[in-house]
Write a protein that holds these residues in place. Structure first.
Motif, PDB file in Angstrom:
ATOM      1  N   LEU A  15       0.901  -1.217  -0.008  1.00  0.00           N
ATOM      2  CA  LEU A  15      -0.093  -0.003  -0.101  1.00  0.00           C
ATOM      3  C   LEU A  15       0.892   1.263  -0.153  1.00  0.00           C
ATOM      4  CD1 LEU A  15      -3.156   0.537   1.940  1.00  0.00           C
ATOM      5  CD2 LEU A  15      -1.387   2.182   2.403  1.00  0.00           C
ATOM      6  N   VAL A  16       0.438   2.305  -0.859  1.00  0.00           N
ATOM      7  CA  VAL A  16       1.283   3.655  -0.830  1.00  0.00           C
ATOM      8  C   VAL A  16       0.156   4.541  -0.341  1.00  0.00           C
ATOM      9  CG1 VAL A  16       2.455   5.432  -2.230  1.00  0.00           C
ATOM     10  CG2 VAL A  16       2.646   3.201  -2.692  1.00  0.00           C
ATOM     11  N   VAL A  17       0.531   5.264   0.880  1.00  0.00           N
ATOM     12  CA  VAL A  17      -0.339   6.456   1.045  1.00  0.00           C
ATOM     13  C   VAL A  17       0.008   7.761   0.341  1.00  0.00           C
ATOM     14  CG1 VAL A  17      -0.932   7.980   2.957  1.00  0.00           C
ATOM     15  CG2 VAL A  17      -0.496   5.590   3.678  1.00  0.00           C
ATOM     16  N   VAL A  18      -1.122   8.066  -0.532  1.00  0.00           N
ATOM     17  CA  VAL A  18      -1.018   9.382  -1.113  1.00  0.00           C
ATOM     18  C   VAL A  18      -1.388  10.558  -0.549  1.00  0.00           C
ATOM     19  CG1 VAL A  18      -1.177  10.150  -3.597  1.00  0.00           C
ATOM     20  CG2 VAL A  18      -1.313   7.719  -3.263  1.00  0.00           C
ATOM     21  N   TRP A  19      -0.601  11.592  -0.111  1.00  0.00           N
ATOM     22  CA  TRP A  19      -1.081  12.690   0.384  1.00  0.00           C
ATOM     23  C   TRP A  19      -1.355  13.634  -0.719  1.00  0.00           C
ATOM     24  CZ3 TRP A  19      -1.866  12.404   5.340  1.00  0.00           C
ATOM     25  CH2 TRP A  19      -1.206  11.268   6.182  1.00  0.00           C
ATOM     26  N   ASN A  20      -2.541  13.780  -1.035  1.00  0.00           N
ATOM     27  CA  ASN A  20      -2.955  14.484  -2.279  1.00  0.00           C
ATOM     28  C   ASN A  20      -3.388  16.012  -1.667  1.00  0.00           C
ATOM     29  OD1 ASN A  20      -3.875  14.720  -4.708  1.00  0.00           O
ATOM     30  ND2 ASN A  20      -5.947  14.397  -4.314  1.00  0.00           N
ATOM     31  N   LYS A  21      -3.467  16.667  -3.077  1.00  0.00           N
ATOM     32  CA  LYS A  21      -3.902  18.262  -2.820  1.00  0.00           C
ATOM     33  C   LYS A  21      -2.465  19.064  -2.415  1.00  0.00           C
ATOM     34  CE  LYS A  21      -8.473  17.047  -2.388  1.00  0.00           C
ATOM     35  NZ  LYS A  21      -9.974  17.407  -2.216  1.00  0.00           N
ATOM     36  N   LYS A  22      -1.431  18.663  -2.428  1.00  0.00           N
ATOM     37  CA  LYS A  22      -0.171  19.460  -1.967  1.00  0.00           C
ATOM     38  C   LYS A  22      -0.153  20.730  -2.624  1.00  0.00           C
ATOM     39  CE  LYS A  22       4.048  18.517  -3.203  1.00  0.00           C
ATOM     40  NZ  LYS A  22       5.373  17.758  -3.326  1.00  0.00           N
ATOM     41  N   ASP A  23      -1.173  21.021  -3.717  1.00  0.00           N
ATOM     42  CA  ASP A  23      -1.042  22.452  -3.983  1.00  0.00           C
ATOM     43  C   ASP A  23      -1.771  23.422  -3.101  1.00  0.00           C
ATOM     44  OD1 ASP A  23      -2.925  20.715  -5.134  1.00  0.00           O
ATOM     45  OD2 ASP A  23      -3.989  22.450  -5.609  1.00  0.00           O
ATOM     46  N   LEU A  24      -2.718  22.865  -2.159  1.00  0.00           N
ATOM     47  CA  LEU A  24      -3.247  23.488  -1.313  1.00  0.00           C
ATOM     48  C   LEU A  24      -2.722  23.759   0.141  1.00  0.00           C
ATOM     49  CD1 LEU A  24      -6.953  22.279  -1.907  1.00  0.00           C
ATOM     50  CD2 LEU A  24      -6.072  24.304  -2.820  1.00  0.00           C
ATOM     51  N   VAL A  25      -1.885  22.638   0.552  1.00  0.00           N
ATOM     52  CA  VAL A  25      -1.063  22.811   1.607  1.00  0.00           C
ATOM     53  C   VAL A  25       0.083  21.836   1.786  1.00  0.00           C
ATOM     54  CG1 VAL A  25      -2.507  20.687   2.687  1.00  0.00           C
ATOM     55  CG2 VAL A  25      -1.568  22.266   4.265  1.00  0.00           C
ATOM     56  N   SER A  26       1.171  22.180   2.511  1.00  0.00           N
ATOM     57  CA  SER A  26       2.207  21.535   2.534  1.00  0.00           C
ATOM     58  C   SER A  26       2.108  20.313   3.197  1.00  0.00           C
ATOM     59  CB  SER A  26       3.437  22.232   3.264  1.00  0.00           C
ATOM     60  OG  SER A  26       4.462  21.173   3.449  1.00  0.00           O
ATOM     61  N   THR A  27       2.690  19.325   2.671  1.00  0.00           N
ATOM     62  CA  THR A  27       2.401  17.618   3.462  1.00  0.00           C
ATOM     63  C   THR A  27       3.480  17.367   4.360  1.00  0.00           C
ATOM     64  OG1 THR A  27       3.750  16.692   1.364  1.00  0.00           O
ATOM     65  CG2 THR A  27       1.364  17.058   1.256  1.00  0.00           C
ATOM     66  N   GLU A  28       4.542  18.232   4.415  1.00  0.00           N
ATOM     67  CA  GLU A  28       5.514  18.088   5.390  1.00  0.00           C
ATOM     68  C   GLU A  28       4.991  17.728   6.831  1.00  0.00           C
ATOM     69  OE1 GLU A  28       8.398  21.240   5.528  1.00  0.00           O
ATOM     70  OE2 GLU A  28       8.783  21.205   3.497  1.00  0.00           O
ATOM     71  N   PHE A  29       4.065  17.998   7.378  1.00  0.00           N
ATOM     72  CA  PHE A  29       3.478  17.945   8.624  1.00  0.00           C
ATOM     73  C   PHE A  29       3.086  16.284   8.954  1.00  0.00           C
ATOM     74  CE2 PHE A  29      -0.387  18.341   6.446  1.00  0.00           C
ATOM     75  CZ  PHE A  29      -1.411  17.142   6.979  1.00  0.00           C
ATOM     76  N   ALA A  30       2.716  15.859   7.757  1.00  0.00           N
ATOM     77  CA  ALA A  30       2.423  14.437   7.574  1.00  0.00           C
ATOM     78  C   ALA A  30       3.609  13.710   8.019  1.00  0.00           C
ATOM     79  CB  ALA A  30       1.693  13.775   6.269  1.00  0.00           C
ATOM     80  N   GLN A  31       4.740  14.145   7.222  1.00  0.00           N
ATOM     81  CA  GLN A  31       6.004  13.202   7.166  1.00  0.00           C
ATOM     82  C   GLN A  31       6.502  13.147   8.624  1.00  0.00           C
ATOM     83  OE1 GLN A  31       6.307  11.360   4.556  1.00  0.00           O
ATOM     84  NE2 GLN A  31       7.677  10.372   6.076  1.00  0.00           N
TER      85      GLN A  31
END
Ligand code: GTP
Length: 350
Positions: A167-183
């Motif tokens: 499974l790959v978790v796809v953090w989508n909509k990175k144009d709206l918000v940075s995904t760094e917090f998730a990492q």
């Protein structure tokens, strides 16, 4: 190697937009995709599906006929479709030579894949013929709330362990918000804990903390990728994540096979060296269906019986009419009979 990707996730996370983006991204690399829509309730899809569940089942009719609400009708439609999954797999197998990637869009009712049998049957049937990767799409702007973040991860985790597929978790909509917090939240519990402190004293914050701690092992192993399905940012990374996961598929399968073999060994004891009989993909699929009857109910089987001679898995661009030699049909009928008997005994024991 022809890969199959199952695109899953909550409603509105961007699954359909991702399917379209993945198809156009791969087409720009001269790769051929084959698109399957399994969302019976979608009104419009921004791509041309090769196979569409809406051609087989009218979701509104399901709702009226079985007196269901929208979610129940979607779940039932998937149950009904699962009784014909062998036809879909045969169709995909017949296209394997020409196609590089099969991409399957699914409904936002993620419970189809977390607890309903039809989700497992569909995923397992496709995985019995192709290396299969699950793409769990997250609406990242919504997941900036720690509770939504954890609940998304619990869904992803339960799907991965239920399906036993990479499974790959796809953090989508990175144009709206940075995904760094998730990492950061995935790799360092303290940073997640800091975010939770804003909800201090709330019962749900304590629960989310405990869950995040319990999920650390999943966080450690899961693959992640940040993209924007709208702008196309991150698609190269996603594609390489999919290929890596597809290569891991063999490892997942090996584990599954080993545990199945060890179960078999404990029951049969002295038959470990006997050759495994060859089975057709249709038989393999029905063996799977027979083992997962808890919610593929009588209604679904009645539907199957009523329509199997006159209809087939719907397809806009394919002539997919179902026909099989008499001998195979007899075998199939026998398997179906066993399945129905098992359904009846399951219902009787409830
Ligand atoms: N800004 C932005 N919007 C996106 C992105 N991906 C999807 N969307 C928007 O999010 C909304 C939902 O997208 P869909 O692709 O329909 O989501 P879905 O998961 O298929 O939704 P369901 O079919 O309801 O399960 C649409 O308005 C999309 O335009 C993205 O990467 N960035």
């Amino acid at each position: 190697m022809t890969i199959a990707c199952l695109v899953l996730g909550m409603a509105g996370s961007g699954k359909t937009t991702l399917v379209q983006r993945l198809a156009s991204h791969l087409s720009s690399k001269d790769e051929c995709t084959y698109l399957v829509n399994l969302d019976p309730a979608v009104t419009q899809v921004p791509y041309e599906p090769n196979v569409d569940i809406r051609d087989t089942l009218n979701y509104k009719d399901v709702q009226v006929e079985f007196q269901l609400g929208p979610n129940g009708a979607i779940l039932t439609a998937l149950n009904l479709f699962a009784t014909r999954i062998d036809q879909l797999v045969e169709l995909l197998e017949s296209r394997e030579e020409q196609v590089d990637t099969f991409v399957v869009d699914t409904p936002g009712q993620v419970e189809v894949f977390t607890w309903s049998s039809s989700g497992s049957i569909i995923a397992e049937s496709i995985a019995s013929s192709f290396p299969t990767v699950l793409l769990y799409v997250v609406d990242t702007p919504r997941a900036t709330k720690p509770l939504t973040f954890v609940s998304n991860m619990i869904y992803a985790c339960s799907i991965m362990y239920r399906m036993q597929l990479p499974l790959v978790v796809v953090w989508n909509k990175k144009d709206l918000v940075s995904t760094e917090f998730a990492q950061r939240w995935l790799s360092d519990f303290d940073t997640f804990d800091e975010a939770m402190q804003q909800l201090e004293g709330d019962y749900s914050s304590n629960l989310a903390r405990s869950m995040a701690l319990a999920m650390e092992e999943f966080y450690r192993v899961v693959s992640c990728c940040s993209i924007s399905a709208v702008t196309g940012e991150g698609m190269d990374e996603l594609w390489s994540g999919i290929q890596t996961a597809a290569n891991e598929f063999a490892t997942f399968r090996k584990h599954k096979k080993q545990s199945a073999t060890s179960e078999e060994t404990t029951t049969t004891n002295d038959k470990t060296d006997s050759p495994v009989p060859e089975t057709t993909s249709r038989q393999r699929i029905w063996n799977k269906v027979q083992g997962s009857t808890e919610d593929i109910d009588h209604t679904s089987m009645e539907f199957y019986n009523q329509t199997r001679n006159s209809n087939s898995v719907g397809s806009r661009t394919e002539n997919s009419s179902f026909s099989c030699p008499d001998k195979e049909k007899e075998e199939y009928e026998a398997l179906l009979q066993q399945f129905q008997t098992k359904c009846s005994s399951n219902f009787a024991s409830e």
